[in-house]
Design an enzyme around this catalytic site. Structure first.
Site, PDB file in Angstrom:
ATOM      1  N   ASP A  45       0.834  -1.206   0.000  1.00 10.37           N
ATOM      2  CA  ASP A  45       0.000   0.000   0.000  1.00 10.37           C
ATOM      3  C   ASP A  45       0.869   1.257   0.000  1.00 10.37           C
ATOM      4  O   ASP A  45       0.351   2.379  -0.076  1.00 10.37           O
ATOM      5  CB  ASP A  45      -1.039  -0.015   1.129  1.00 10.37           C
ATOM      6  CG  ASP A  45      -0.433  -0.081   2.507  1.00 10.37           C
ATOM      7  OD1 ASP A  45       0.809  -0.207   2.619  1.00 10.37           O
ATOM      8  OD2 ASP A  45      -1.195  -0.009   3.494  1.00 10.37           O
ATOM      9  N   SER A  46       2.198   1.079   0.014  1.00  9.27           N
ATOM     10  CA  SER A  46       3.103   2.207  -0.254  1.00  9.27           C
ATOM     11  C   SER A  46       2.791   2.819  -1.616  1.00  9.27           C
ATOM     12  O   SER A  46       3.203   3.946  -1.898  1.00  9.27           O
ATOM     13  CB  SER A  46       4.566   1.750  -0.215  1.00  9.27           C
ATOM     14  OG  SER A  46       4.756   0.614  -1.042  1.00  9.27           O
ATOM     15  N   ASP A  84      -0.908  -6.213   0.104  1.00  9.03           N
ATOM     16  CA  ASP A  84      -1.327  -5.588   1.369  1.00  9.03           C
ATOM     17  C   ASP A  84      -2.839  -5.459   1.452  1.00  9.03           C
ATOM     18  O   ASP A  84      -3.493  -5.082   0.468  1.00  9.03           O
ATOM     19  CB  ASP A  84      -0.751  -4.160   1.450  1.00  9.03           C
ATOM     20  CG  ASP A  84       0.581  -4.114   2.161  1.00  9.03           C
ATOM     21  OD1 ASP A  84       0.881  -5.012   2.963  1.00  9.03           O
ATOM     22  OD2 ASP A  84       1.331  -3.151   1.901  1.00  9.03           O
ATOM     23  N   LYS A 112      -1.067  -9.506   3.210  1.00 11.21           N
ATOM     24  CA  LYS A 112      -0.235  -9.020   4.326  1.00 11.21           C
ATOM     25  C   LYS A 112      -1.036  -8.038   5.161  1.00 11.21           C
ATOM     26  O   LYS A 112      -1.738  -7.182   4.596  1.00 11.21           O
ATOM     27  CB  LYS A 112       1.039  -8.351   3.781  1.00 11.21           C
ATOM     28  CG  LYS A 112       1.913  -7.728   4.876  1.00 11.21           C
ATOM     29  CD  LYS A 112       3.319  -7.398   4.410  1.00 11.21           C
ATOM     30  CE  LYS A 112       3.479  -6.075   3.720  1.00 11.21           C
ATOM     31  NZ  LYS A 112       3.079  -4.890   4.511  1.00 11.21           N
ATOM     32  N   GLU A 114      -0.994  -5.541   8.922  1.00 10.74           N
ATOM     33  CA  GLU A 114      -0.151  -4.863   9.908  1.00 10.74           C
ATOM     34  C   GLU A 114      -0.636  -5.168  11.326  1.00 10.74           C
ATOM     35  O   GLU A 114      -1.846  -5.047  11.599  1.00 10.74           O
ATOM     36  CB  GLU A 114      -0.181  -3.339   9.687  1.00 10.74           C
ATOM     37  CG  GLU A 114       0.436  -2.925   8.363  1.00 10.74           C
ATOM     38  CD  GLU A 114       0.560  -1.406   8.205  1.00 10.74           C
ATOM     39  OE1 GLU A 114       0.285  -0.657   9.159  1.00 10.74           O
ATOM     40  OE2 GLU A 114       0.923  -0.979   7.096  1.00 10.74           O
ATOM     41  N   GLU A 181       9.563  -3.920  10.019  1.00  9.47           N
ATOM     42  CA  GLU A 181       9.863  -2.586   9.480  1.00  9.47           C
ATOM     43  C   GLU A 181      10.367  -1.650  10.581  1.00  9.47           C
ATOM     44  O   GLU A 181       9.716  -1.493  11.630  1.00  9.47           O
ATOM     45  CB  GLU A 181       8.607  -1.980   8.830  1.00  9.47           C
ATOM     46  CG  GLU A 181       8.885  -0.577   8.270  1.00  9.47           C
ATOM     47  CD  GLU A 181       7.883  -0.075   7.269  1.00  9.47           C
ATOM     48  OE1 GLU A 181       6.850  -0.744   7.042  1.00  9.47           O
ATOM     49  OE2 GLU A 181       8.140   1.008   6.704  1.00  9.47           O
TER      50      GLU A 181
HETATM   51  O1  KIV Z   1       3.590  -1.104   1.476  1.00  9.86           O
HETATM   52  C1  KIV Z   1       4.783  -1.457   1.473  1.00  9.86           C
HETATM   53  O2  KIV Z   1       5.552  -1.150   0.562  1.00  9.86           O
HETATM   54  C2  KIV Z   1       5.265  -2.251   2.591  1.00  9.86           C
HETATM   55  C3  KIV Z   1       6.733  -2.407   2.720  1.00  9.86           C
HETATM   56  C4  KIV Z   1       7.318  -1.181   3.296  1.00  9.86           C
HETATM   57  C5  KIV Z   1       7.098  -3.605   3.510  1.00  9.86           C
HETATM   58  O3  KIV Z   1       4.495  -2.712   3.379  1.00  9.86           O
END
Ligand code: KIV
Length: 264
Positions: A45-46, A84, A112, A114, A181
């Protein structure tokens, strides 16, 4: 190979050849990274920041993720596609399950999320339904507004104990790997030594985890407006793009490539 086979293959990398993971948000990047031998393609989600121009990940929606995930999946990579959960799409176990089914249908091979102990029940619901899950501990970008910024963690004994308890709860619930992280290196190394699944570090020190993940734009130098201190750029695409665009503008505006008078 099925998603579950790929998850098991990732789990078996514990303590072996380090895992090389990168984010990917589109078809050509996914193909190129896969051809280069990357093990895990994370549709992170970056993308909210480095592709969509938001200030953080808190405005990323499920539709955003589905759109980019589907593009990555069309590359049909050999690499394991992890996607994510965007914020507030996994608030309860049932919510997580419904969202994960949509992500898996769009091409994810694992999801994934958090958080640690508080997420264990959701992870159990997902793994119980045959959906591979990757955990994410340490600095949690989706909590940036609640936390008032991005802070390294695992620096005090209490923080380290909390992270280890979270990692153990995620492992017991069936995750196949955990991203760490911005965790203090000694704590990242200690968690890595104590848990049975691979840890994949970012901003958590050198050689402290079973693998590393990087945001692809940090590697390629294509998002120059914010580069985290731990990034190791291997290219400067921002300058290459600026130069190519400037040459294009010059050619078009000066008509410098015009073929000249036609032959008689
Ligand atoms: O969203 C993302 O890019 C991430 C990485 C920083 C692990 O979760």
């Amino acid at each position: 190979m099925t998603a579950l086979d790929k998850a098991e293959a990732l789990r078996r990398r514990k303590g072996g050849v380090p895992i090389a993971a990168l984010t990917a948000y589109d078809y050509p990047t996914a193909r190129l990274l896969d051809e280069a031998g990357v093990d895990v393609l994370l549709v992170g989600d970056s993308l909210g920041m480095v592709v969509l121009g938001f200030p953080d990940t808190t405005q990323v929606t499920l539709d955003h993720m589905l759109h980019h995930l589907a593009a990555v999946a069309r590359a049909m990579p050999r690499a394991f596609i992890v996607c994510d959960f965007p914020i507030h799409t996994y608030d309860t176990p049932d919510h997580a399950l419904a969202t994960a089914r949509r992500l898996m249908a769009a091409g994810a091979e694992a999801v994934k999320l958090e958080g640690g102990t508080a997420q264990a029940q959701k992870v159990s619901a997902l793994t119980g339904a045959g959906i591979p899950v990757v955990g994410h501990l340490g600095m949690l970008p989706q909590s940036v507004l609640d936390e008032g910024g991005y802070h390294k963690t695992g620096k005090t004994p209490a923080q380290a104990a909390d992270l280890l308890a979270g990692a153990e709860a995620l492992v017991a619930a069936g995750v196949c790997a955990i991203v760490l992280e911005s965790v203090a290196p000694a704590t990242a190394r200690d968690i890595t030594a104590r848990i049975a699944v691979p840890t994949i570090g970012i901003g958590s020190g050198e050689n402290t985890c079973d693998g590393e993940v990087a945001v692809v734009t940090d590697l390629l130098g294509s998002f120059p407006w914010f580069v985290p201190p731990f990034a190791r750029p291997q290219a400067n695409l921002a300058d290459a793009i600026r130069q190519a665009a400037a040459k294009y503008v010059a050619r078009v505006t000066n008509r410098s490539d015009s073929p000249g008078p036609s032959p008689r």
